[in-house]
Scaffold this active site. Structure first.
Site, PDB file in Angstrom:
ATOM      1  N   THR A 158     -72.161  -5.965 -13.978  1.00 20.13           N
ATOM      2  CA  THR A 158     -72.639  -7.173 -13.299  1.00 20.13           C
ATOM      3  C   THR A 158     -71.606  -7.698 -12.308  1.00 20.13           C
ATOM      4  OG1 THR A 158     -73.894  -7.729 -15.265  1.00 20.13           O
ATOM      5  CG2 THR A 158     -73.509  -9.504 -13.698  1.00 20.13           C
ATOM      6  N   VAL A 184     -61.444 -17.699 -16.139  1.00 19.07           N
ATOM      7  CA  VAL A 184     -61.747 -19.029 -16.676  1.00 19.07           C
ATOM      8  C   VAL A 184     -62.628 -19.780 -15.687  1.00 19.07           C
ATOM      9  CG1 VAL A 184     -60.800 -21.172 -17.601  1.00 19.07           C
ATOM     10  CG2 VAL A 184     -59.446 -19.071 -17.752  1.00 19.07           C
ATOM     11  N   GLY A 223     -65.634 -18.937 -14.439  1.00 17.70           N
ATOM     12  CA  GLY A 223     -66.572 -18.196 -13.599  1.00 17.70           C
ATOM     13  C   GLY A 223     -66.335 -18.462 -12.130  1.00 17.70           C
ATOM     14  N   ILE A 274     -65.642 -21.291 -10.741  1.00 17.25           N
ATOM     15  CA  ILE A 274     -64.699 -22.384 -10.501  1.00 17.25           C
ATOM     16  C   ILE A 274     -63.294 -21.800 -10.343  1.00 17.25           C
ATOM     17  CG2 ILE A 274     -63.646 -24.455 -11.497  1.00 17.25           C
ATOM     18  CD1 ILE A 274     -66.211 -24.807 -13.151  1.00 17.25           C
ATOM     19  N   GLY A 319     -80.870 -13.679 -20.546  1.00 16.63           N
ATOM     20  CA  GLY A 319     -79.648 -12.958 -20.202  1.00 16.63           C
ATOM     21  C   GLY A 319     -78.408 -13.822 -20.208  1.00 16.63           C
ATOM     22  N   GLU A 359     -75.403 -12.766 -25.099  1.00 17.04           N
ATOM     23  CA  GLU A 359     -75.365 -11.350 -25.459  1.00 17.04           C
ATOM     24  C   GLU A 359     -76.226 -11.104 -26.701  1.00 17.04           C
ATOM     25  OE1 GLU A 359     -73.299  -9.160 -23.809  1.00 17.04           O
ATOM     26  OE2 GLU A 359     -72.476 -10.722 -22.519  1.00 17.04           O
ATOM     27  N   LYS A 378     -60.076 -18.913 -23.031  1.00 15.14           N
ATOM     28  CA  LYS A 378     -59.966 -19.697 -21.795  1.00 15.14           C
ATOM     29  C   LYS A 378     -59.001 -20.868 -21.972  1.00 15.14           C
ATOM     30  CE  LYS A 378     -64.567 -18.337 -20.217  1.00 15.14           C
ATOM     31  NZ  LYS A 378     -66.010 -18.677 -20.255  1.00 15.14           N
ATOM     32  N   GLY A 421     -71.991 -15.430 -14.363  1.00 13.10           N
ATOM     33  CA  GLY A 421     -72.944 -14.868 -13.418  1.00 13.10           C
ATOM     34  C   GLY A 421     -72.256 -13.964 -12.418  1.00 13.10           C
TER      35      GLY A 421
END
Lengths: 376, 376
Positions: free
Chosen positions: B10, B113, B115, B117, B168, B171, B186, B283
């Protein structure tokens, strides 16, 4: 880095203090008209201009003049400029960035938008990897404080304003805040940086909160809505819309929950989606910390403005539409008032440009008119 | 910049796409065990290590092994490393930053940490001008999605989890998310960077949301509270507390209003006060955009990790206290249950370390125990 600091008011004293504390640079001169008891004090800008070792001028005196004369003289003397002065940069945008480029000096103004939030540097960084398509947010702490207090305590506008003044959040003449002009300058700078353009001040639609009443706020609350004044700028295929207007948001949304004198500013980026930045929108230390960050960026070798392009464009406020809340006695507004809504009406969906044109007539009839866009 | 990209899942595909789109660098190799139809594909890490023109390895394969072997081999071959792998960096923190320093290569993990941001770079930047004293926030989109949906739709935990899996967001094995381990990594990285330390994984207090019920959530709502799972780390005079726990917040607070799978992470800084960052916590594109930002920072000359110090310390979770909500059948918890509160009880104010010790006993008796700190 050897600094000439222009102004020793609220922000200037904070810059001075943080730089001393971090040992980050030498503040060789502090220009102020007052007799303040610091050894770096000078009353004469020529002292700073003539000292070739001063490489950076930090302007935190505010106002257009003599800030304009001092900043341009500093650039012409080959010195980089850091400023927190949104009024100055928005007003002389084209000239200042052209002059900085011509002289090969750095020009940064991160503290001008969002106080302690590093908003312009965040935009600059995001643009390296992706396109920005929208920016919007609460960009003025004074008006957010007033609106929050009206909502939470049921205060009238006048009382909420007086409280803000008593706490030092609002100026004795609060016009720049409550009429949306402070936000206008911040939106201009944000849009210019985000979209590589230069927008014209007189083209922005600017609606303030001077005429909002406790009845308005109460009616919004009963409908699950919270009123905030937002600055917004959208870009689509080269067309840029930019405006400042009170906006009705779902009461449980993040923007609606921004308390007191904080700011929350967001952008929409092609890949990262929505990113928001929350922090103190004003105040000595938050704003000063950002001016110091600009100095540290310069010391680390940053030489550019936030964008290399500034295409002069006409705004396209006809491209963005809302339903508006409108409360007015003006006859010219009658055709717009479609649906009763609290003490006023909701309009049909109309473009920002249409409301901008309508407001010119309505204000001539009714200076107490209040409008707010209904967020989608 | 010539890149060897490890992993084409991904995130990897997102990195590949954004770099190609921006023309920001050359992706010369993509390492993946699968047969994917791209010309840069290799199944052999040696290809990347042996190519001296590859200056940067971007690791987005996830997991500890072989990510660890590949990343250390890359550094030993003199290549800089960018990774999104919080599990890897938190687990081998001391070794990886020492190796990067020894080899003189850059090592960045901003996408690990928050995503989309740019949280670790925001911390790094803030620290140039001021001390960080606290960090806290919603650092996991999956659990925020579950908790938001439980609150808004009155769903059971199991139903909300199934919905998250169907979309999605979670998991097939959701343990790392719902037991708080993802957030733990994180928080470790954030605390290490913010406070110039190296904290030990086994010392963090970690409480998850696996056992929260719809009755809990309903009772919180009736009391004007919203439950979010937060990662937190505080520093005071060299003592660092770090933990992950469900937390009950005023329903109208900004953190409580964070929707869906978004993240909101805040720090408290000496001068700027509270600063918060909101965005997509996971994402493909948000995370990939941050990995690309790391590459762009490297290309711009960044050579350091986020901090130059990493003092190994023992945590001081005895220094931070809360009242806790606790719902359990365990007899050992009886003395803690002071005041009825929905389907459970509130404790007196107690330190995180005390709750950490109590939970060891309580869990042995009652694996369905649920606790949440009451935010002040």
């Amino acid at each position: 880095m050897i600094i000439g600091l222009l102004g020793f008011g609220t922000i200037g004293a904070g810059v001075y203090e943080i730089i001393k504390e971090r040992g980050a640079a030498e503040v060789r001169y502090v220009l102020d008209i007052r007799e303040i008891g610091i050894p770096e004090l000078t009353h004469n800008m020529e002292d700073i201009l003539a000292d070739s070792e001063v490489d950076t001028v930090v302007e935190v005196m505010g106002g257009l003049h003599p800030a304009y004369e001092f900043v341009t003289a500093a650039m012409k003397a080959g010195k980089s400029v850091v400023t927190a002065n949104k009024y100055l940069v928005a007003t002389f945008y084209d000239e200042l960035i052209a002059l900085a480029k011509e002289m090969g000096v750095a020009f940064r103004c991160t503290a001008a938008v969002g106080g302690g939030i590093g908003w312009l540097t965040a935009l600059e960084k995001a643009k390296r990897a992706e396109r920005i398509t929208a920016l919007e947010g609460i960009m003025n702490g004074t008006t957010n404080y007033i609106l929050s207090n009206m909502k939470e305590k049921g205060l009238s506008f006048e009382t909420a304003l007086s409280e803000a003044q008593a706490l030092g959040y609002a100026e004795a003449d609060p016009s720049a805040d409550i009429d949306g002009l402070d936000i206008m300058h911040k939106v201009m700078l944000s849009a210019n940086v985000a979209y590589d353009v230069s927008v014209k001040k007189e083209e922005l639609f600017v609606a303030g909160i001077r005429t909002i009443t406790d009845e308005d706020v109460k009616a919004f609350g009963e409908k699950g809505l919270t009123c905030k004044i937002l600055g917004s700028a959208f870009e689509n295929d080269g067309a840029v819309a930019a405006f400042v207007q009170p906006t009705l948001l779902p009461a449980d949304s993040m923007t609606a929950s921004v308390p007191a004198n904080f700011n929350l500013i967001s952008y929409e980026a092609e890949h990262s989606g929505k990113m928001s930045f929350f922090g103190q929108g004003a105040g000595r230390y938050p704003t000063a910390a950002n001016a110091v960050q600009d100095c540290l960026d310069l010391a680390a070798g940053k030489k550019e403005f936030y964008t290399n392009e500034s295409k002069q464009i006409a705004l396209s406020n006809d491209k963005v539409s809302y339903r508006y809340y409108i409360r007015t006695t003006a006859k010219s507004a009658k055709a717009l008032c479609k649906e009763p809504f609290g003490p006023g009406y909701l309009t049909e969906k109309m473009s920002v440009a249409e409301m901008q044109a309508a407001m010119v007539k309505i204000k001539a009839e009714d200076e107490k008119v209040f409008i707010a866009a209904l967020a989608e």
